[in-house]
Design a protein around this motif. Structure first.
Motif, short mmCIF file in Angstrom:
data_model
loop_
_atom_site.label_atom_id
_atom_site.label_comp_id
_atom_site.label_asym_id
_atom_site.label_seq_id
_atom_site.Cartn_x
_atom_site.Cartn_y
_atom_site.Cartn_z
N PRO A 199 -64.66 -0.77 6.42
CA PRO A 199 -64.52 -1.88 5.46
C PRO A 199 -65.05 -3.21 5.96
N VAL A 200 -65.05 -3.43 7.28
CA VAL A 200 -65.52 -4.70 7.82
C VAL A 200 -66.96 -4.58 8.32
N LEU A 201 -67.23 -3.58 9.12
CA LEU A 201 -68.54 -3.47 9.76
C LEU A 201 -69.59 -2.83 8.86
N GLY A 202 -69.17 -2.03 7.89
CA GLY A 202 -70.13 -1.38 7.01
C GLY A 202 -70.69 -0.11 7.61
N SER A 203 -71.27 0.72 6.76
CA SER A 203 -71.75 2.03 7.22
C SER A 203 -72.91 1.92 8.20
N ASN A 204 -73.65 0.81 8.17
CA ASN A 204 -74.73 0.61 9.14
C ASN A 204 -74.36 -0.41 10.21
N TYR A 205 -73.09 -0.78 10.25
CA TYR A 205 -72.58 -1.68 11.27
C TYR A 205 -73.32 -3.02 11.20
N LEU A 206 -73.30 -3.82 12.23
CA LEU A 206 -73.88 -5.16 12.16
C LEU A 206 -75.37 -5.13 12.48
N PRO A 207 -76.11 -6.18 12.11
CA PRO A 207 -77.53 -6.21 12.44
C PRO A 207 -77.80 -6.28 13.93
N ARG A 208 -76.86 -6.84 14.67
CA ARG A 208 -77.03 -7.02 16.12
C ARG A 208 -75.66 -7.21 16.73
N LYS A 209 -75.58 -7.27 18.05
CA LYS A 209 -74.31 -7.48 18.74
C LYS A 209 -73.66 -8.77 18.28
N PHE A 210 -72.33 -8.83 18.41
CA PHE A 210 -71.56 -9.96 17.92
C PHE A 210 -70.46 -10.25 18.94
N LYS A 211 -70.31 -11.52 19.34
CA LYS A 211 -69.37 -11.88 20.39
C LYS A 211 -68.39 -12.93 19.90
N THR A 212 -67.11 -12.73 20.25
CA THR A 212 -66.03 -13.58 19.76
C THR A 212 -65.16 -14.05 20.92
N THR A 213 -64.67 -15.29 20.84
CA THR A 213 -63.79 -15.81 21.87
C THR A 213 -62.62 -16.57 21.26
N VAL A 214 -61.56 -16.69 22.05
CA VAL A 214 -60.46 -17.61 21.78
C VAL A 214 -60.38 -18.52 23.00
N VAL A 215 -60.51 -19.81 22.79
CA VAL A 215 -60.58 -20.74 23.92
C VAL A 215 -59.49 -21.80 23.78
N ILE A 216 -58.90 -22.18 24.92
CA ILE A 216 -57.82 -23.16 24.93
C ILE A 216 -58.28 -24.39 25.69
N PRO A 217 -58.60 -25.48 24.98
CA PRO A 217 -58.97 -26.72 25.67
C PRO A 217 -57.84 -27.16 26.61
N PRO A 218 -58.13 -27.82 27.71
CA PRO A 218 -59.43 -28.42 28.03
C PRO A 218 -60.40 -27.50 28.78
N GLN A 219 -60.02 -26.21 28.99
CA GLN A 219 -60.89 -25.30 29.72
C GLN A 219 -61.86 -24.60 28.76
N ASN A 220 -63.13 -24.63 29.10
CA ASN A 220 -64.16 -23.90 28.35
C ASN A 220 -64.65 -22.73 29.20
N ASP A 221 -63.72 -22.01 29.80
CA ASP A 221 -64.10 -20.96 30.73
C ASP A 221 -64.77 -19.76 30.06
N VAL A 222 -64.71 -19.66 28.73
CA VAL A 222 -65.37 -18.57 28.03
C VAL A 222 -66.75 -18.98 27.50
N ASP A 223 -67.16 -20.22 27.74
CA ASP A 223 -68.47 -20.72 27.29
C ASP A 223 -68.68 -20.47 25.80
N VAL A 224 -68.01 -21.27 24.98
CA VAL A 224 -68.03 -21.03 23.53
C VAL A 224 -69.44 -21.01 22.95
N HIS A 225 -70.34 -21.77 23.52
CA HIS A 225 -71.68 -21.86 22.92
C HIS A 225 -72.55 -20.65 23.25
N ALA A 226 -72.00 -19.69 23.94
CA ALA A 226 -72.70 -18.43 24.19
C ALA A 226 -72.33 -17.37 23.16
N ASN A 227 -71.47 -17.70 22.19
CA ASN A 227 -70.86 -16.68 21.36
C ASN A 227 -71.05 -16.93 19.86
N ASP A 228 -71.04 -15.83 19.09
CA ASP A 228 -71.22 -15.92 17.64
C ASP A 228 -70.04 -16.60 16.94
#
Length: 565
Positions: A199-228
């Motif tokens: 229901p979410v990804l579809g029968s052909n899945y996504l066009p490309r890889k997809f990356k998700t983060t949860v980040v807690i300021p003031p630390q940006n240890d997951v590098d938010v700008h590297a992720n979808d």
């Protein structure tokens, strides 16, 4: 909102569409003992099950001379939302790495999980069943799906961390593939006579890889700008109340192709907690339906935003989620490194962060790191937390157990007092000899490169300073060099593109300064620039800020438009 509907779809779309929801003929292929690799489409399909087929490139030529095929094996990446693992699980993966992988190591990654390298075909099913036995899996850690969800590691506000971590797990579970292919193939799950539905990804899945983060300021240890997709935690009175949502970050590019570039994520606005899963699903399904399925080099979310417009994409997310984003709440990133040594949480438990160079946990002469981690796991009553900077946290230690844990860490070289600030702020991807995409060394080059950088800092009176320094063996971005103050991107054996001008908080992309230069030329350039930094910098000015202010490189303001200017 497709790119060019008349264009021919990429072959990966055929592979996914004909895979019977990611099954392919993987089960039959496992029985083929004529080759150590996977045949045909299965080479790609195993990625959706968390594995990449690789070989040892150091011995590839020698095996070819002997008329042998490459030493095919797989790298497996575990699904570990937020990077938390318990001692029982650690001991299980430690034993498997020692007994059944070619390299014997556990590799902590920039995706806040661990990898096995060098697992031969006869051991693959055993590996998945071992993971399942201890409550782990590798579902959707590779391929065109939402991958391992990152979460800020061990902040001082541990109550907020627990709440944020819970959301990271919920997001991971909500966006997982629903096909039973993984259970059927690897766990001997019963085949159900029903139609698979995604229901979410579809029968052909996504066009490309997809990356998700949860980040807690003031630390940006997951590098938010590297992720979808990024959820920036907003807290009030010590409780999580919602998230600012950032969409469309990504660092990968292709050498020589100016239609590809690193890109920062856009801030869509604030949502209360109850809308989190709906918004996550809406972003993913919008990218699913609007992403480029013809040209995989332009298939990531960042390119979809550039093509259709940020406001158009955002409006579609609001429509699908049935919400409207509020104005973003104020937050600030002040750093992104891990806090080494002991930190006490608000619950009175203690957390010991250990620096693991390159994330490679193995027994070295005089530094039996892998043995030490196992010894700690045998007595530890808390858990382990893997960081997105390739380090390890021994978390949840009672006051009376601190001395024993620290003694074991010191005895095995896991805790050292003489590690420089520069070394702990440096990072590399795996690269050679196992990654098939690698063009230059990264993990094996980093320790010596850092030593040279330490010497340059000392030479110019900056021994206590550091530069965010990252090396990646190719332009795909695994080492996150495109968010470093000094980023090296592999171009060929011993040659790199030198990028300068990122900032310490991970909110600015560096610009290419020199192209295709040797390790010696890189250090000569840095010698000159660090000398200028020492003489001309403003008080407490970082290296990345200095090279921008002094005009060494222009800042990358809009990566889609001026990265190559």
């Amino acid at each position: 909102m497709s790119d060019k509907p008349e264009q021919k779809l990429s072959d990966n779309e055929r592979i996914k569409g004909q895979s019977n929801f990611l099954r392919g003929t993987i089960a039959e292929d496992l029985k083929d003992d004529l080759t150590g690799g996977f045949n045909g489409d299965n080479f790609q399909l195993i990625r959706f099950h968390g594995m990449y087929q690789q070989d040892d490139r150091d011995i590839r030529a020698e095996r070819a001379k002997q008329k042998l095929e490459p030493l095919h094996n797989v790298m497996l990446r575990c699904r570990l939302p937020g990077g938390i693992i318990n001692p029982e699980q650690w001991l299980a993966i430690d034993a498997f790495a020692a007994e059944h992988s070619l390299y014997g190591s556990i590799r902590l990654t920039t995706r806040q999980t661990f990898q096995f390298h060098g697992v031969l075909k006869p051991k693959i099913k055993m590996m998945h069943q071992m993971l399942n036995k201890v409550g782990l899996d590798s579902i959707a850690t590779a391929g065109d799906v939402n991958r391992n969800v990152l979460c800020t590691s061990n902040p001082v506000e541990s109550q907020v961390h627990q709440q944020a971590y819970d959301w990271a797990v919920k997001i991971s579970e909500h966006l997982l593939p629903k096909t039973r292919a993984y259970a059927e193939i690897w766990l001997d799950g019963e085949k159900v006579e029903s139609t698979d539905v995604e229901p979410v990804l579809g029968s052909n899945y996504l066009p490309r890889k997809f990356k998700t983060t949860v980040v807690i300021p003031p630390q940006n240890d997951v590098d938010v700008h590297a992720n979808d997709l990024n959820f920036v935690a907003i807290a009030e009175d010590g409780q999580l109340v919602g998230f600012n949502v950032l969409v469309g970050g990504g660092l990968a590019m292709t050498h020589g192709d100016k239609s590809t570039y690193p890109r920062k994520a856009d801030d869509f606005g604030f949502i209360p907690l109850e809308h989190t899963l709906a918004v996550a699903e809406a972003v993913v399904t919008t990218q699913r339906d609007w992403g480029n399925r013809s040209n995989r080099k332009n298939a990531k979310t960042k390119y979809t935003l550039e093509r259709v417009g940020v406001e158009t994409f955002k409006a579609e997310v609001e429509k699908r989620a049935g919400i409207q984003f509020a104005a973003s709440r104020a937050y600030e990133f002040t750093g992104r490194g891990d806090r080494f040594g002991w930190v006490e949480g608000v619950d009175g438990k203690h957390h010991l962060t250990l620096f693991i160079e390159n994330g490679r946990i193995l027994d070295y002469p005089g530094k039996p790191l892998k043995t030490g981690c196992a010894e700690i796991a045998r007595v530890h009553k808390g858990d382990f937390r893997l960081t997105a900077n390739q380090n390890l946290i021994i978390a949840g230690v009672a006051s009376e157990d601190k001395a024993g844990i620290e003694r074991l860490a010191r005895e095995h070289g896991l805790l050292q007092d003489n590690v420089s600030s520069q070394r702990v702020n440096s990072m590399a991807c795996v690269s050679l000899p196992t990654c098939p995409l690698a063009m230059a060394e990264a993990e094996r080059y980093l320790p010596d490169a850092v030593t040279e950088l330490e010497q340059l800092l000392d030479k110019h009176g900056l021994a206590e300073e550091h530069i965010i320094f990252r090396v990646t063996g190719c332009p795909n971005g695994c080492g996150r060099a495109m968010l470093a103050e000094v980023g090296l991107v592999g171009k060929g054996p011993g040659k790199y593109n030198l990028h300068l001008g990122g900032d310490r908080n991970g909110t600015r992309i560096p610009r290419m300064y020199r192209e295709n230069i040797s390790e010696q030329e890189i250090m000569a350039e840095l010698d000159t620039l660090i000398g200028r930094w020492a003489e001309q910098r403003h008080q407490q000015e970082s290296f990345g800020d200095f090279v921008i202010r002094s005009g060494v490189v222009k800042p990358v303001v809009n990566s889609a438009k001026d990265f190559y200017d």
